[in-house]
Design an enzyme around this catalytic site. Structure first.
Site, PDB file in Angstrom:
ATOM      1  N   HIS A 120      36.355  -3.283  21.193  1.00 24.98           N
ATOM      2  CA  HIS A 120      36.102  -1.912  21.661  1.00 24.98           C
ATOM      3  C   HIS A 120      36.272  -0.990  20.453  1.00 24.98           C
ATOM      4  CE1 HIS A 120      35.758   1.426  24.287  1.00 24.98           C
ATOM      5  NE2 HIS A 120      36.923   1.412  24.911  1.00 24.98           N
ATOM      6  N   HIS A 147      26.141  -4.355  22.543  1.00 24.14           N
ATOM      7  CA  HIS A 147      26.808  -3.437  23.467  1.00 24.14           C
ATOM      8  C   HIS A 147      26.539  -3.896  24.884  1.00 24.14           C
ATOM      9  CE1 HIS A 147      28.076   0.318  25.320  1.00 24.14           C
ATOM     10  NE2 HIS A 147      28.681   0.568  24.175  1.00 24.14           N
ATOM     11  N   ASP A 153      29.998   1.885  16.183  1.00 27.42           N
ATOM     12  CA  ASP A 153      31.003   1.520  15.186  1.00 27.42           C
ATOM     13  C   ASP A 153      30.427   0.994  13.884  1.00 27.42           C
ATOM     14  OD1 ASP A 153      33.355   2.217  16.480  1.00 27.42           O
ATOM     15  OD2 ASP A 153      33.224   0.476  17.787  1.00 27.42           O
TER      16      ASP A 153
HETATM   17  N1  ACO Z   1      27.171 -10.795  16.991  1.00 28.01           N
HETATM   18  C1  ACO Z   1      26.574 -11.972  17.324  1.00 28.01           C
HETATM   19  N2  ACO Z   1      26.242 -12.300  18.580  1.00 28.01           N
HETATM   20  C2  ACO Z   1      26.532 -11.422  19.539  1.00 28.01           C
HETATM   21  C3  ACO Z   1      27.146 -10.173  19.278  1.00 28.01           C
HETATM   22  C4  ACO Z   1      27.456  -9.869  17.947  1.00 28.01           C
HETATM   23  N3  ACO Z   1      28.032  -8.713  17.612  1.00 28.01           N
HETATM   24  N4  ACO Z   1      27.317  -9.498  20.430  1.00 28.01           N
HETATM   25  C5  ACO Z   1      26.821 -10.287  21.394  1.00 28.01           C
HETATM   26  N5  ACO Z   1      26.341 -11.444  20.865  1.00 28.01           N
HETATM   27  C6  ACO Z   1      25.667 -12.540  21.585  1.00 28.01           C
HETATM   28  C7  ACO Z   1      26.667 -13.364  22.372  1.00 28.01           C
HETATM   29  O1  ACO Z   1      27.167 -14.449  21.606  1.00 28.01           O
HETATM   30  C8  ACO Z   1      25.826 -13.792  23.545  1.00 28.01           C
HETATM   31  O2  ACO Z   1      24.982 -14.820  23.102  1.00 28.01           O
HETATM   32  P1  ACO Z   1      24.630 -16.061  24.095  1.00 28.01           P
HETATM   33  O3  ACO Z   1      23.806 -15.446  25.184  1.00 28.01           O
HETATM   34  O4  ACO Z   1      23.890 -17.042  23.249  1.00 28.01           O
HETATM   35  O5  ACO Z   1      25.930 -16.587  24.593  1.00 28.01           O
HETATM   36  C9  ACO Z   1      24.936 -12.596  23.827  1.00 28.01           C
HETATM   37  O6  ACO Z   1      24.816 -11.932  22.545  1.00 28.01           O
HETATM   38  C10 ACO Z   1      25.507 -11.641  24.856  1.00 28.01           C
HETATM   39  O7  ACO Z   1      26.815 -11.257  24.424  1.00 28.01           O
HETATM   40  P2  ACO Z   1      28.026 -10.944  25.387  1.00 28.01           P
HETATM   41  O8  ACO Z   1      29.292 -11.200  24.653  1.00 28.01           O
HETATM   42  O9  ACO Z   1      27.824 -11.660  26.692  1.00 28.01           O
HETATM   43  O10 ACO Z   1      27.808  -9.400  25.639  1.00 28.01           O
HETATM   44  P3  ACO Z   1      28.882  -8.411  26.223  1.00 28.01           P
HETATM   45  O11 ACO Z   1      28.114  -7.343  26.899  1.00 28.01           O
HETATM   46  O12 ACO Z   1      29.915  -9.125  27.012  1.00 28.01           O
HETATM   47  O13 ACO Z   1      29.622  -7.875  24.914  1.00 28.01           O
HETATM   48  C11 ACO Z   1      30.238  -6.605  23.055  1.00 28.01           C
HETATM   49  C12 ACO Z   1      29.413  -6.651  24.350  1.00 28.01           C
HETATM   50  C13 ACO Z   1      31.713  -6.927  23.363  1.00 28.01           C
HETATM   51  C14 ACO Z   1      30.173  -5.196  22.477  1.00 28.01           C
HETATM   52  C15 ACO Z   1      29.662  -7.625  22.055  1.00 28.01           C
HETATM   53  O14 ACO Z   1      28.312  -7.297  21.769  1.00 28.01           O
HETATM   54  C16 ACO Z   1      30.479  -7.724  20.772  1.00 28.01           C
HETATM   55  O15 ACO Z   1      31.462  -8.468  20.732  1.00 28.01           O
HETATM   56  N6  ACO Z   1      30.084  -6.959  19.709  1.00 28.01           N
HETATM   57  C17 ACO Z   1      30.866  -6.928  18.486  1.00 28.01           C
HETATM   58  C18 ACO Z   1      32.064  -6.027  18.644  1.00 28.01           C
HETATM   59  C19 ACO Z   1      31.678  -4.558  18.661  1.00 28.01           C
HETATM   60  O16 ACO Z   1      30.917  -4.102  17.831  1.00 28.01           O
HETATM   61  N7  ACO Z   1      32.289  -3.835  19.599  1.00 28.01           N
HETATM   62  C20 ACO Z   1      32.097  -2.385  19.707  1.00 28.01           C
HETATM   63  C21 ACO Z   1      31.312  -2.042  20.926  1.00 28.01           C
HETATM   64  S1  ACO Z   1      31.027  -0.311  21.008  1.00 28.01           S
HETATM   65  C22 ACO Z   1      32.503   0.289  21.543  1.00 28.01           C
HETATM   66  O17 ACO Z   1      33.249  -0.317  22.223  1.00 28.01           O
HETATM   67  C23 ACO Z   1      32.815   1.598  21.147  1.00 28.01           C
END
Ligand code: ACO
Length: 453
Positions: free
Chosen positions: A292, A331, A387
């Protein structure tokens, strides 16, 4: 718009309804057939949603608890009806109380935006003056808070210090327990928005071993924050106007984001009717996590680890192999470019022009370039989020990485309070308490320790 409850009746299977007739009379309902019993249930649809509780009548045996929906991490569950912030993640739209984020970023200030979030309308000149006066006159913190800060190690993370001192505020203001008193809520709002930069500034100064700098009421909200962080021997601190405005716009962009993890924490903890300081401490803790608000810190760590533009393809390979995430990408709601990321990229260039280009920028741009063309990211609709570029700006402005999530928590406070108040005043809300599907052991007898394997 609270939904009018409608009585739910199981309906018997419609045996000979001609298709054309069914199409001629559309209804805002969903018909569910339970294939276990053959029974049909007609469930109202309001705002494109059904009520999970309407599923409870679906049972095989009348003694059963009834059907629930299973939705870990709230992927498809609306927990409230909100009027605060609107996001259309598919096209990249973000609006506070109907106003596009782009317009607010260009024309508003953080404190005016905070007023908008909290009171649903932009203030007139008198209201704004009054609002700023009250926030400005609630920036001082009790001297005892300094003693708490003194107890922390010199290298304590400022988010840990912030979370603890926000929680500690509740002990100084027992009147905050009066949460259904409008005047009391307003006073705590002034205090929280006013004191967050002071707590953050003091935490930062503690980590440097430098004396605390007290608030300067003649400065703007972001200008005073810079003063409390960076003032040294000068009698009067004069913030650089470009940095002051950049910080104010970053504050606007971070002020609210509907039902994100920390807003949900604020609502959930607040639903127990605890005071708003305790609930804000919980929301700040939620924000601290690397998935987050902690992601901006992780982005910089990642860019530093990559080290050079040439190493980006290798890093992306590792991301695609599932070895790590590309921090600052992806996201839950945005499946398009995060509109805040677009605005932040612009601010980045303004700040770099003044402070010199951040050497990590080239690495970030290369990550973005490759990711936006790569099938892995395209297929999963992974775009830069808020971010991805904020860390680079903060670093260029002179903030250490550990302060990045703190810089997020300060402006998000107004959004948290708006969400909290909406929850409190919503007659449909109750203490937040999800259900579970129990998959553990069935009943068994206690085994004395000497008889255990
Ligand atoms: N890098 C690589 N792969 C990713 C990323 C990433 N940053 N984010 C998602 N994916 C992939 C997952 O591995 C998944 O792949 P799969 O379908 O093969 O299993 C798919 O994309 C969907 O991802 P989820 O984790 O199911 O998506 P979710 O909606 O639960 O997560 C989140 C969203 C937590 C923001 C995620 O994208 C992430 O971890 N991003 C990196 C951390 C980040 O930047 N957080 C800040 C968010 S903005 C904020 O909170 C202010």
């Amino acid at each position: 718009m609270p939904r009018t409850p409608r009585a739910m009746n199981p309906v018997q299977p419609a045996t000979h309804t001609p298709k054309s007739e069914a199409l001629a009379a559309p209804r805002d309902t969903l018909t569910i057939t339970d294939n276990r019993t053959g029974k049909q249930y007609e469930i109202p649809i309001t705002n494109g949603a059904i009520r999970a509780l309407d599923l409870r009548q679906i049972k095989v045996d009348p003694r059963e608890f009834g059907m629930m929906s299973y939705d870990p991490a709230f992927n498809n569950t609306a927990s409230c009806i909100s009027h605060v912030t609107y996001i259309d993640g598919d096209v990249g739209i973000l609006r506070y109380r109907g106003y596009p984020i782009e317009e607010l970023a260009e024309k508003s200030t953080y404190l005016e935006t905070a007023y908008l979030l909290l009171f649903a309308e932009l203030p007139n000149a008198t209201q704004l003056k009054d609002w700023i006066w009250h926030i400005t006159h609630h920036t001082f913190i009790h001297e005892s808070i300094k003693k708490f800060l003194d107890g922390f190690h010199y290298d304590a993370h400022p988010m840990g210090m912030l979370i603890s001192t926000i929680a500690a505020l509740s002990t100084f203001y027992p009147d905050a327990k009066d949460i259904f008193n409008k005047d009391s809520r307003l006073k705590q709002t002034w205090r929280l928005i006013g004191k967050m930069p002071t707590l953050a500034g003091f935490a930062y100064r503690h980590s440097l071993g430098m004396p605390f700098v007290y608030p300067d009421n003649e400065l703007s909200y972001p200008g005073n924050f810079l003063n409390m962080l960076f003032r040294t021997t000068e009698l009067k601190y004069h913030p650089n106007p470009t940095l002051e405005r950049a910080l104010d716009v970053l504050f606007i962009l971070h002020a609210d984001h509907e039902q994100n993890c920390s807003a949900n924490a604020m609502r959930c903890v607040g639903s127990s009717h605890v005071d708003p300081y305790s609930a804000t401490a919980a929301a700040t803790a939620a924000l601290y996590g690397p998935l987050h608000g902690g992601a901006n810190e992780e982005v910089l760590a990642m860019l530093m680890e990559i080290g050079s533009v040439q190493k980006v393809p290798d890093f992306i390979k590792r991301v695609k192999a599932g070895e790590q995430r590309l921090m600052g990408f992806g996201h839950r709601v945005y499946k398009n470019y995060d509109p805040r990321a677009r605005l932040i990229k612009r601010i980045a260039y303004e700040v770099f022009e003044l402070m010199g280009k951040n050497p990590l920028l080239e690495i970030a741009l290369e990550c973005e370039r490759i990711a936006l063309e790569d099938d892995y990211f395209v297929k999963r609709k992974l775009y830069p989020n808020v971010d991805f570029y904020t860390g680079l700006i903060y670093q260029s402005m002179g903030f250490p990485m550990t302060m990045f999530p703190v810089l997020f928590a300060i402006p998000r406070t107004s959004g948290w309070i708006a969400q909290w108040e909406e929850m409190l005043l919503d007659p449909e809300q109750k203490i937040a308490r999800p259900r579970q599907i129990y998959a553990g052991q069935d009943t068994r007898s206690y085994v004395p320790i000497e008889q255990r394997a």
